[in-house]
Design a protein around this motif. Structure first.
Motif, mmCIF file in Angstrom:
data_model
loop_
_atom_site.group_PDB
_atom_site.id
_atom_site.type_symbol
_atom_site.label_atom_id
_atom_site.label_comp_id
_atom_site.label_asym_id
_atom_site.label_seq_id
_atom_site.Cartn_x
_atom_site.Cartn_y
_atom_site.Cartn_z
ATOM 1 N N SER A 110 0.831 -1.203 0.000
ATOM 2 C CA SER A 110 0.000 0.000 0.000
ATOM 3 C C SER A 110 0.867 1.254 0.000
ATOM 4 O O SER A 110 2.012 1.238 0.473
ATOM 5 N N PRO A 111 0.339 2.378 -0.532
ATOM 6 C CA PRO A 111 1.091 3.637 -0.475
ATOM 7 C C PRO A 111 1.446 4.043 0.956
ATOM 8 O O PRO A 111 2.548 4.537 1.205
ATOM 9 N N ALA A 112 0.520 3.818 1.898
ATOM 10 C CA ALA A 112 0.791 4.208 3.289
ATOM 11 C C ALA A 112 1.978 3.432 3.850
ATOM 12 O O ALA A 112 2.846 3.997 4.521
ATOM 13 N N ALA A 113 2.022 2.127 3.575
ATOM 14 C CA ALA A 113 3.135 1.317 4.072
ATOM 15 C C ALA A 113 4.435 1.695 3.368
ATOM 16 O O ALA A 113 5.506 1.727 3.995
ATOM 17 N N ALA A 114 4.363 1.980 2.070
ATOM 18 C CA ALA A 114 5.562 2.405 1.341
ATOM 19 C C ALA A 114 6.069 3.736 1.877
ATOM 20 O O ALA A 114 7.281 3.945 2.027
ATOM 21 N N HIS A 115 5.142 4.636 2.184
ATOM 22 C CA HIS A 115 5.527 5.928 2.744
ATOM 23 C C HIS A 115 6.213 5.749 4.087
ATOM 24 O O HIS A 115 7.257 6.365 4.364
ATOM 25 N N GLU A 116 5.653 4.913 4.939
ATOM 26 C CA GLU A 116 6.249 4.662 6.255
ATOM 27 C C GLU A 116 7.660 4.099 6.117
ATOM 28 O O GLU A 116 8.581 4.500 6.836
ATOM 29 N N ALA A 117 7.833 3.177 5.177
ATOM 30 C CA ALA A 117 9.157 2.591 4.961
ATOM 31 C C ALA A 117 10.138 3.624 4.423
ATOM 32 O O ALA A 117 11.316 3.637 4.803
ATOM 33 N N LEU A 118 9.667 4.507 3.540
ATOM 34 C CA LEU A 118 10.541 5.538 2.990
ATOM 35 C C LEU A 118 10.932 6.550 4.065
ATOM 36 O O LEU A 118 12.072 7.020 4.091
ATOM 37 N N VAL A 119 10.004 6.886 4.945
ATOM 38 C CA VAL A 119 10.310 7.789 6.059
ATOM 39 C C VAL A 119 11.444 7.206 6.899
ATOM 40 O O VAL A 119 12.391 7.909 7.272
ATOM 41 N N ARG A 120 11.364 5.912 7.214
ATOM 42 C CA ARG A 120 12.413 5.277 8.011
ATOM 43 C C ARG A 120 13.747 5.260 7.263
ATOM 44 O O ARG A 120 14.796 5.581 7.833
ATOM 45 N N ALA A 121 13.705 4.891 5.990
ATOM 46 C CA ALA A 121 14.943 4.763 5.224
ATOM 47 C C ALA A 121 15.633 6.107 5.055
ATOM 48 O O ALA A 121 16.853 6.222 5.211
ATOM 49 N N TYR A 122 14.865 7.129 4.739
ATOM 50 C CA TYR A 122 15.461 8.447 4.516
ATOM 51 C C TYR A 122 15.804 9.149 5.827
ATOM 52 O O TYR A 122 16.685 10.004 5.876
ATOM 53 N N GLY A 123 15.094 8.786 6.895
ATOM 54 C CA GLY A 123 15.372 9.422 8.182
ATOM 55 C C GLY A 123 16.800 9.200 8.631
ATOM 56 O O GLY A 123 17.407 10.060 9.293
ATOM 57 N N GLU A 124 17.369 8.064 8.256
ATOM 58 C CA GLU A 124 18.756 7.754 8.612
ATOM 59 C C GLU A 124 19.753 8.537 7.754
ATOM 60 O O GLU A 124 20.949 8.516 8.022
ATOM 61 N N ARG A 125 19.247 9.215 6.731
ATOM 62 C CA ARG A 125 20.115 9.922 5.793
ATOM 63 C C ARG A 125 19.927 11.429 5.853
ATOM 64 O O ARG A 125 20.389 12.156 4.966
ATOM 65 N N GLY A 126 19.205 11.903 6.855
ATOM 66 C CA GLY A 126 19.028 13.345 7.009
ATOM 67 C C GLY A 126 18.053 13.939 6.010
ATOM 68 O O GLY A 126 18.157 15.117 5.651
ATOM 69 N N VAL A 127 17.087 13.139 5.562
ATOM 70 C CA VAL A 127 16.094 13.607 4.595
ATOM 71 C C VAL A 127 14.698 13.360 5.175
ATOM 72 O O VAL A 127 14.408 12.277 5.687
ATOM 73 N N THR A 128 13.845 14.379 5.093
ATOM 74 C CA THR A 128 12.477 14.300 5.588
ATOM 75 C C THR A 128 11.533 14.010 4.430
ATOM 76 O O THR A 128 11.617 14.640 3.374
ATOM 77 N N VAL A 129 10.640 13.048 4.617
ATOM 78 C CA VAL A 129 9.649 12.676 3.605
ATOM 79 C C VAL A 129 8.318 13.318 3.989
ATOM 80 O O VAL A 129 7.781 13.054 5.058
ATOM 81 N N LEU A 130 7.801 14.174 3.131
ATOM 82 C CA LEU A 130 6.535 14.843 3.406
ATOM 83 C C LEU A 130 5.364 13.950 2.996
ATOM 84 O O LEU A 130 5.549 12.797 2.612
ATOM 85 N N ASP A 131 4.145 14.476 3.090
ATOM 86 C CA ASP A 131 2.964 13.673 2.753
ATOM 87 C C ASP A 131 2.975 13.311 1.269
ATOM 88 O O ASP A 131 3.451 14.084 0.430
ATOM 89 N N TYR A 132 2.421 12.154 0.951
ATOM 90 C CA TYR A 132 2.345 11.765 -0.457
ATOM 91 C C TYR A 132 1.013 12.205 -1.059
ATOM 92 O O TYR A 132 0.014 12.392 -0.358
ATOM 93 N N ALA A 133 1.018 12.380 -2.361
ATOM 94 C CA ALA A 133 -0.170 12.817 -3.095
ATOM 95 C C ALA A 133 -1.025 11.629 -3.507
ATOM 96 O O ALA A 133 -0.517 10.506 -3.648
ATOM 97 N N PRO A 134 -2.323 11.845 -3.755
ATOM 98 C CA PRO A 134 -3.130 10.796 -4.377
ATOM 99 C C PRO A 134 -2.607 10.439 -5.771
ATOM 100 O O PRO A 134 -2.757 9.295 -6.216
#
Length: 309
Positions: A110-134
């Protein structure tokens, strides 16, 4: 491209030369305000358009912006974000997650699960993931309708017996991409006779398909050309393509500096982006239509129509 990164040669040469680009420790380029947010994008029209949309949103919030649009493929742009050469990039959930994790994270359903995973992955790299679009833009595999009829093609799986006699057309990076040729081989067992490097899901690929220069091509689901009755999209019956919702990513240091008001403005813009709406915007900047409009003008007009600026 007039708005490419200042050391465009480095981007073309790849990551080995990225470190030669100007860093924040050096003086700002003439005409570039100190501390301006550098908005980048990939080197295809939709990404440039999205970059313009988010850049104009920040400017409406009183933020100084430097546009570094059409900067290159993900192999150059994504590392540039982490290396303090760009500050904000419009990304796509699934492909970004695959790239950042080197494919180790898998692809959530799901997009929500992919977003959560991307937040975790990028969080370790000093990058913030904002809300995703429809809105999402997936890779789609296309053939001409004539080819589909000749070989009874409706699903990507149907290509397997005929692929060894066919030429595949797509972006130059396609042979190494897990969602392009590499993924088609692993997931579907497809082995094409030849590969022709073209543009990134754009008019060159469409022209090559219709001219018979390639038999199969990679297009984008938000490209208005996919409604052409002369083209047939093959169903991804083994679910190779993940959710590809548009999602802005921003260096965490810059996100903190921008503050909640500016970030919420970006999230409001993302919330209004739909797949059909993005396809309509893409049609306005398509190179093969008259009159083709400038992405910056299309971006501002849409933001105003939506009451976002």
């Amino acid at each position: 491209m007039g708005r490419s990164l200042r050391c465009s040669a480095a981007l073309l040469a790849g990551l080995a030369l990225l470190s030669s680009c100007q860093s924040r420790d050096e003086p700002a380029a003439p005409g570039h305000p100190e501390g301006a947010v550098r908005v980048g994008s990939f080197d295809f029209p939709e990404s440039v358009l999205l970059g313009e949309i988010y850049a104009a949103t920040l400017e409406d919030q009183g933020v100084d912006v430097v546009r570094e649009l059409g900067a290159g493929p993900r192999e150059a742009v994504a590392p540039a974000l982490e290396q303090d050469l760009l500050d904000l990039v419009p990304e796509y959930l699934g492909t970004s997650l695959l790239f950042v994790t080197l494919g180790e994270a898998g692809l959530p359903s799901s997009p929500a699960a992919a977003h959560e995973a991307l937040v975790r992955a990028y969080g370790e790299r000093g990058v913030t993931v904002l809300d995703y679009a429809p809105a999402q833009n997936q890779n789609v595999i296309a053939v001409t309708t004539e080819t589909a009829r000749e070989h009874a093609l409706a699903r990507i799986s149907d290509l397997r017996p005929v692929a060894p006699e066919m030429t595949f057309g797509g972006p130059p990076e396609c042979p190494l991409r897990p969602l392009c040729l590499r993924g088609l081989e692993r997931t579907y067992g497809l082995a094409f006779d030849a590969f022709l490097p073209l543009d990134t899901g754009g008019p060159m690929t469409v022209a090559a398909l219709t001219a018979g220069e390639v038999d199969v091509g990679l297009l984008f689901s938000t490209d208005p050309v996919i409604d052409d009755p002369e083209l047939t999209l093959l169903r991804d019956d083994r679910d190779l393509q993940p959710a590809e919702n548009v999602v802005p990513v921003v260096r965490s240091e810059v996100a903190e500096r921008l503050g909640r008001q500016a970030l919420e403005a970006i999230d409001r813009v993302s919330a209004r982006l739909t797949t059909d709406g993005l396809r309509t915007l893409n049609a306005q900047v398509a190179l093969d239509v008259e009159p083709a409009l400038e992405p910056a003008d299309v971006a501002v007009a849409w933001l105003r129509e939506e009451g976002l600026i």
